[in-house]
Design a protein around this motif. Sequence first.
Motif, PDB file in Angstrom:
ATOM      1  N   ARG A  52       0.805  -1.228   0.000  1.00  0.00           N
ATOM      2  CA  ARG A  52       0.000   0.000   0.000  1.00  0.00           C
ATOM      3  C   ARG A  52       0.837   1.277   0.000  1.00  0.00           C
ATOM      4  N   ASN A  53       2.148   1.137   0.131  1.00  0.00           N
ATOM      5  CA  ASN A  53       2.998   2.323   0.172  1.00  0.00           C
ATOM      6  C   ASN A  53       3.300   2.782  -1.257  1.00  0.00           C
ATOM      7  N   VAL A 107       1.521  -3.471  -7.467  1.00  0.00           N
ATOM      8  CA  VAL A 107       1.057  -2.830  -6.240  1.00  0.00           C
ATOM      9  C   VAL A 107      -0.131  -3.621  -5.694  1.00  0.00           C
ATOM     10  N   GLY A 108      -0.422  -3.444  -4.403  1.00  0.00           N
ATOM     11  CA  GLY A 108      -1.407  -4.300  -3.748  1.00  0.00           C
ATOM     12  C   GLY A 108      -2.851  -3.917  -3.932  1.00  0.00           C
ATOM     13  N   THR A 109      -3.141  -2.687  -4.348  1.00  0.00           N
ATOM     14  CA  THR A 109      -4.524  -2.230  -4.424  1.00  0.00           C
ATOM     15  C   THR A 109      -4.842  -1.645  -5.797  1.00  0.00           C
ATOM     16  N   TYR A 122      -2.844   1.015  -8.136  1.00  0.00           N
ATOM     17  CA  TYR A 122      -2.585   0.741  -9.551  1.00  0.00           C
ATOM     18  C   TYR A 122      -2.850   1.977 -10.412  1.00  0.00           C
ATOM     19  N   HIS A 123      -3.993   2.599 -10.187  1.00  0.00           N
ATOM     20  CA  HIS A 123      -4.340   3.774 -10.992  1.00  0.00           C
ATOM     21  C   HIS A 123      -3.374   4.928 -10.705  1.00  0.00           C
ATOM     22  N   GLU A 152       5.817  -1.291 -16.847  1.00  0.00           N
ATOM     23  CA  GLU A 152       4.450  -1.799 -16.853  1.00  0.00           C
ATOM     24  C   GLU A 152       3.944  -1.870 -15.417  1.00  0.00           C
ATOM     25  N   VAL A 153       2.665  -1.566 -15.211  1.00  0.00           N
ATOM     26  CA  VAL A 153       2.085  -1.568 -13.872  1.00  0.00           C
ATOM     27  C   VAL A 153       0.988  -2.625 -13.793  1.00  0.00           C
ATOM     28  N   ALA A 154       0.964  -3.368 -12.678  1.00  0.00           N
ATOM     29  CA  ALA A 154      -0.089  -4.363 -12.439  1.00  0.00           C
ATOM     30  C   ALA A 154      -0.428  -4.336 -10.951  1.00  0.00           C
ATOM     31  N   TRP A 155      -1.515  -5.037 -10.586  1.00  0.00           N
ATOM     32  CA  TRP A 155      -1.875  -5.061  -9.172  1.00  0.00           C
ATOM     33  C   TRP A 155      -2.520  -6.395  -8.806  1.00  0.00           C
TER      34      TRP A 155
END
Length: 392
Positions: free
Chosen positions: A43-44, A62-64, A68-69, A81-84
């Motif tokens: 969450r950080n 990221v966890g949430t 992510y957004h 690239e970003v994922a959650w």
Amino acid sequence: MPSNATPTALSILGATGSIGTQTLDIVRLFPDRLSVKVLTGGRNVDLLREQALEFQPELVVVGTEAGYHALCEALAGTPTEVAWGDAALVSAATWAGVDTVVAALVGFVGLQPVMAALAADRTVALANKETMVVAGALMRAELAKGRGTIVPVDSEHSAIFQCLVGEPPESVEQLILTASGGPFRTRPAETFDQITKAEALNHPNWSMGAKITIDSATMMNKGLEVIEARWMFDVPVDRIDVLVHPQSIIHSMVAFADGSTKAQLGVPDMRVPIQYALSYPDRWTAPHPRIDWRDLACLDFEQPDLVRFPCLRLAFEALASGGTAPAVLNAANEVAVQRFLEEDLRFVEIPRLIEAAVEALAQSVQPSLVDLVEADTAARRWAQEHRLRTTH
């Protein structure tokens, strides 16, 4: 490493936690030997964003969904690239081109990514002790197939690992894990019901995350390490011992069949075992603190008090019971610690809740991964909902 060698590519699971941030300190020391391909955090989001901008990984998890957004917006225009979510953690652990997965997630959430990393034949620098605690037999079976490699990061297991280098397995007589004793080593037992969260979070030697610090205060951390050592080094529980060593200079020892004992010593600094896990079998010159033998007056040892610290006893009992007992123990402990941190449970009630959970829940003798997940879920629900009948 030769100057023209390719740097070891890392996936750091839990990059925003204590082990993760110190791993990145090691990367900063050795930018020609280590590179970062994947970072994951919970969450950080702010710290994860800073890390991603500094190291430019190929993937950030990221966890949430909110995180992510936020990261998608912050990292727009970068190659990252970003994922959650939990499923993305498995992708992070098996990302193409990664050599070593630093498993620094706290708790049961680390199990499936670590299993996936081993199945993908990755080297796992393991700081997530709960993985071995919950699924040690399954992990050993995976390793027996020749899949993947585990190098320990925990200071105690790193110490044992270092002591075992070059030694034949049949020569090992006993593993001796050392424990600091935590902040309450000398505190009178009759005052334990008055222990506050601030007191429990004040560890005398180590700087760690909240969950691990509370585990150290209850000595459950050492109990989990006993279970982990049993599976990591394939040594039966009757050949594993624990000694309280308040100075935290000797990180653990191995006794051998000829009567000799090896110990690994060092200033309490997690960057040393982290670096060794990443450099093994080499040792890289680094500016970490050294022991000043002139100031080290003595090294003390004592037997742990299982009456004042019953969590250690519960861990030995769960290991002896086998099956899903360690999974229930671990899950109930995670919930109990969180409830204590939220001031919904007193310090003395942590082991009582754990023991009640292990006694209450049925145990599969030879659990599959599905059985372990189900046991974990059931234990968490039970420990969250159960109210102890105690007097204040």
